[in-house]
Enzyme design. Sequence first.
Site, PDB file in Angstrom:
ATOM      1  CG  ASN A 110      29.254  45.980  39.520  1.00  0.00           C
ATOM      2  OD1 ASN A 110      29.568  45.020  38.817  1.00  0.00           O
ATOM      3  ND2 ASN A 110      29.073  47.200  39.042  1.00  0.00           N
ATOM      4  CG  HIS A 156      75.151  39.174  64.317  1.00  0.00           C
ATOM      5  ND1 HIS A 156      74.900  40.306  63.592  1.00  0.00           N
ATOM      6  CD2 HIS A 156      75.019  39.522  65.623  1.00  0.00           C
ATOM      7  CE1 HIS A 156      74.646  41.306  64.414  1.00  0.00           C
ATOM      8  NE2 HIS A 156      74.703  40.857  65.653  1.00  0.00           N
ATOM      9  CB  SER A 277      69.828  12.003  46.026  1.00  0.00           C
ATOM     10  OG  SER A 277      70.534  11.995  44.812  1.00  0.00           O
ATOM     11  CE  LYS A 283      71.885  15.383  49.619  1.00  0.00           C
ATOM     12  NZ  LYS A 283      72.069  16.101  48.371  1.00  0.00           N
ATOM     13  CD  GLU A 290      65.392  21.618  50.029  1.00  0.00           C
ATOM     14  OE1 GLU A 290      65.685  21.896  48.863  1.00  0.00           O
ATOM     15  OE2 GLU A 290      65.684  20.525  50.550  1.00  0.00           O
ATOM     16  CE1 TYR A 317      33.777  44.125  39.559  1.00  0.00           C
ATOM     17  CE2 TYR A 317      33.175  44.737  37.314  1.00  0.00           C
ATOM     18  CZ  TYR A 317      33.672  43.808  38.208  1.00  0.00           C
ATOM     19  OH  TYR A 317      34.066  42.578  37.768  1.00  0.00           O
ATOM     20  CD  GLN A 322      36.068  38.082  35.728  1.00  0.00           C
ATOM     21  OE1 GLN A 322      34.857  38.251  35.743  1.00  0.00           O
ATOM     22  NE2 GLN A 322      36.722  37.717  34.635  1.00  0.00           N
TER      23      GLN A 322
HETATM   24  N1  ARG Z   1      32.796  37.880  37.504  1.00  0.00           N
HETATM   25  C1  ARG Z   1      32.759  39.246  37.905  1.00  0.00           C
HETATM   26  C2  ARG Z   1      33.847  39.496  38.949  1.00  0.00           C
HETATM   27  O1  ARG Z   1      34.350  38.586  39.480  1.00  0.00           O
HETATM   28  C3  ARG Z   1      31.424  39.600  38.465  1.00  0.00           C
HETATM   29  C4  ARG Z   1      31.074  41.035  38.410  1.00  0.00           C
HETATM   30  C5  ARG Z   1      30.811  41.465  37.025  1.00  0.00           C
HETATM   31  N2  ARG Z   1      30.215  42.750  36.980  1.00  0.00           N
HETATM   32  C6  ARG Z   1      30.125  43.403  35.835  1.00  0.00           C
HETATM   33  N3  ARG Z   1      29.560  44.553  35.870  1.00  0.00           N
HETATM   34  N4  ARG Z   1      30.665  42.949  34.749  1.00  0.00           N
HETATM   35  O2  ARG Z   1      34.223  40.633  39.217  1.00  0.00           O
END
Ligand code: ARG
Length: 460
Positions: A110, A156, A277, A283, A290, A317, A322
């Site tokens: 994490n 405008h 084109s 063209k 674009e 987390y 992810q």
């Molecule tokens: N691949 C995970 C992400 O991008 C990594 C972290 C995963 N952590 C966990 N506790 N599962 O977030």
Amino acid sequence: MAKMWAGRTDGITDPIADEFNSSIRIDQRMYKEDITGSLAHAKMLKKQSIIPSGAADHIIGALAGILEDIQKGDLVIDPEAEDIHMFVEQVLTERIGDEGKMLHTARSRNDQVANDTRMYLRSASEDMQKKVGAIVEVLCETAEANKDVIMPGYTHMQRAQPVVFGQHMLAYAMMFLRDIERLQDLTKRMNRSVIGACALAGTTYDIDREYEAELLGFDQIAMNSMDAVSDRDFCLELLSALSILMMHVSRMAEELILWSSWEFRFIELSDAYTTGSSIMPQKKNPDMAELLRGKTGRVYGDLMSLLTVMKGIPLAYNKDMQEDKEPVFDALDTAGMCLDVLAPMLASMKVNAPEMYKAAQKGFINATDLADYLVKKGMPFRAAYKICGQITAACIASGEVLETLPLEAYRTYSELFEEDLYQAIDLKTAVNSRISAGGTGIKSVEAQIVWVKQQLEELL
Ligand code: ARG
């Protein structure tokens, strides 16, 4: 094969779940940051005597080898791996055995993933700043070459007052300069180390977060472990800045498209950035411009997608997060490519000064100057404004323009009109008397070019 995290469960998962769970396709581009982060972590664990010094040295040596092997192409990242963090750790353990398993002490994926992402994005932000800088440079050159090219300025979408093309280019230069500032500003907040927050609550080990942060080039450490692993505001700030940048790119692209139309003919794009084109032989289509406009929608989508992912996630987390990397990387790739195309497209476009001048002559865009003429002779602005409006209406009715209306006709509206009025409404006079700071007068345009170049020098 059982997962490295097998324990509570047997680690045997359905292949469809593995595929669903895996992020390696997206996060493998962070391999360098992941290994650099692990190197710093091993050094910190060693310094704090959290793991044996010898083991730390073996880890450090092996990690350096893994990095080198990936860079040389000798080690291919396994697309079956769960993510880049697991892949690196797995190879490490394969290479040095049980000592490799010590690396993940006082760390969680994490804090690891958040730190890796911060490192990856801060250098991506720097690359992006350079790309924006290249656009600003081209704009300065175009402004310099066209500082006396008169064109109609619009409000405008109606012809409003004469400006020079250089002024118009510099308007965009100012916007892109602020885009660089925005990127720098958010990178400051991004550049805080979250490693050491661990899963969410910190750790019982005597770690040195400051030391690890310093090794990795972070300015400071994030002060709350839960915040550190929970927020993705640094990704969102980058996505916002990229969205604003693309909004500028898109407006510019829109003008290039309009200006290169047969109706305007203000510019001609180089053949290198247009297409033909398949059916209409005449063209020359501004496809690249674009696409610049179209891809802006995609970057906005990336911002909306991550905002939406994040909005309902409780701390700390959650795996939803992810989903942060795909939109950020996509926005970076998209914006980066757009800037790479825009720079040479601008540099190679031909400016059609005579057409711009013709357009400036036909639209009564010197009516304000006619009013200012009367004001300078003592008439209050509102009264002058009204008279000039009436003169314009009469000219339109009789098919005349301000430059050709005879003096006697002018004098039926006000005795203040004299022969010098023609000089006052001359387009060159009109442009060059806009001497106010930041105005379209040539002196001001020259000063702006100097200023923009100075700013760029200071920023990059
Ligand atoms: N691949 C995970 C992400 O991008 C990594 C972290 C995963 N952590 C966990 N506790 N599962 O977030």
